[in-house]
Design an enzyme around this catalytic site. Structure first.
Site: not given
Ligand SMILES: Cc1cc2nc3c(=O)[nH]c(=O)nc-3n(C[C@H](O)[C@H](O)[C@H](O)COP(=O)(O)O)c2cc1C
Length: 344
Positions: A108, A137, A59, A173-174, A111-112, A171, A207, A236-237, A63, A286
């Site tokens: 990032n 999502n 996700a 950022n909220t 913030g949705f 997330s 998630k 997630n991040t 978006k 990752g």
């Molecule tokens: C720029 C950016 C925006 C993201 N936006 C969302 C989001 O809107 N909703 C969500 O569940 N995860 C979001 N993620 C998290 C990713 O879905 C993923 O869980 C996270 O980046 C770890 O995977 P990766 O290391 O392969 O990027 C975002 C990640 C990035 C880098």
């Protein structure tokens, strides 16, 4: 041959958010109906859905559901659009997206930012679903007085078009969103979701964040199973900051990409230990090559997702990982992905 090494310097010359918009614009030009050919060993059924490949797009990239079928055509077995909130919202002030090149990472704090569920509904409705799976999502609006009501609204609104739904409570950022992972709040949320969902509707995934305390994976698994969640996406991040080199390392927000890998793998192992395979897990964080995907599958993931590695390695990454994974399965003597899940 991949064109991405030629295009990448152009994309990296733009600021990260402009580059992302430009990428989506280019992707819209790709025919959305080219079916990638995956080896049979990559096919699997998870939560009742047939996935042609276990490599999915996480996700946040798409978006607003502008290019899900194009991403499937590029070789992802499934694409998760969103996060989508009931109402459109701007997200945080810019700049809010940073590429940490030296670390092969992204921070990032978007913030949705999204156009809202109604517009995305029409776009996903228009998908032909000729191959692969499009999941949706969902999240809560920042200014919502009742966050649980937002998720219930999302389940009702998006179920008719989503092949699966993801409840995103992770997330960073909220403000306050991740507190929905706490025991009482999670119970309240998931019982409301369970009540709202149509029994004939799509499977629902949860998630979670990689930054959980001891005992939390056990608690979350128990509540998720009690309330009939169909899978858990880990993770997630991260709000943590492992050692980073980039000048952007102190930016606030969620960190993803290479430095997230050990944390996400550790979290996945904890969720596997907690669940013993009772609920499917989806590994994310990752993942950049077939070895990473293989490690995640062996650690208990039935499917994997990625986003950040695509920024550095280009959109051909899904196809390359799929090919590498099929070879690895054959080399290790497994007939398919399902056989290898959790065998470490
Ligand atoms: C720029 C950016 C925006 C993201 N936006 C969302 C989001 O809107 N909703 C969500 O569940 N995860 C979001 N993620 C998290 C990713 O879905 C993923 O869980 C996270 O980046 C770890 O995977 P990766 O290391 O392969 O990027 C975002 C990640 C990035 C880098």
């Amino acid at each position: 041959m991949s064109l991405y090494p030629l295009i990448r310097p152009l994309a990296f010359a733009l600021d990260a958010e402009r580059a992302h918009r430009a990428t989506i614009g280019v992707l819209k030009l790709i025919p959305a109906t080219l079916p990638p050919k995956f080896p049979d060993s990559l096919r699997s059924t998870v939560a009742g859905l047939e996935f042609p490949s276990p490599i999915g797009l996480a996700a946040g990239f798409d978006k607003n559901a502008e290019v899900p079928e194009q991403m499937l055509s590029l070789g992802f077995g499934f694409v998760e659009v969103g996060t989508l909130t009931p109402r459109a919202q701007e997200g945080n002030p810019k700049p809010r997206l940073f590429r940490l090149r030296e670390d092969r990472a992204v921070i990032n704090r978007l913030g949705f930012n999204n156009e809202g569920q109604a517009i995305a509904f029409q776009r996903v409705l228009g998908c032909r679903h000729v191959h692969g799976i499009v999941g949706v999502n969902i999240g809560a609006n920042k200014d919502s007085a009742d966050r649980i009501a937002d998720y219930v609204e999302g389940v009702r609104a998006m179920s008719p078009v989503a092949r699966y739904l993801t409840i995103n409570i992770s997330s960073p950022n909220t403000p306050g969103l991740r507190q929905l992972q706490d025991e009482g709040a999670l119970r309240a949320l998931l019982s409301a979701v369970e009540e709202a969902r149509d029994p004939k509707g799509p499977p629902i995934f949860l998630k979670v964040a990689p930054d959980l305390g001891a005992g939390e994976p056990d608690q979350i698994v128990r509540i998720a199973i009690q309330h009939k969640m169909d899978a858990i996406i880990v993770a997630n991040t991260t709000v943590s900051r492992p050692l980073l080199k980039s000048r952007f390392r102190k930016e606030a927000g969620g960190l993803s990409g290479e430095p997230l890998k050990p944390l996400a793998l550790k979290a996945l192992r904890e969720f596997r230990a907690a669940s013993g395979g009772e609920i499917p897990l989806i590994g994310v964080g990752g993942i950049a090559n077939a070895d990473d995907a293989w490690e995640r599958i062996r650690a208990g993931a039935s499917l994997v997702q990625l986003y950040s590695a695509m920024v550095y390695r280009g959109p051909g990454i899904a196809r390359r990982i799929a090919r590498g994974l099929a070879k690895r399965l054959a080399r290790e003597g497994f007939a398919n992905v399902a056989e290898a899940v959790g065998t470490e």
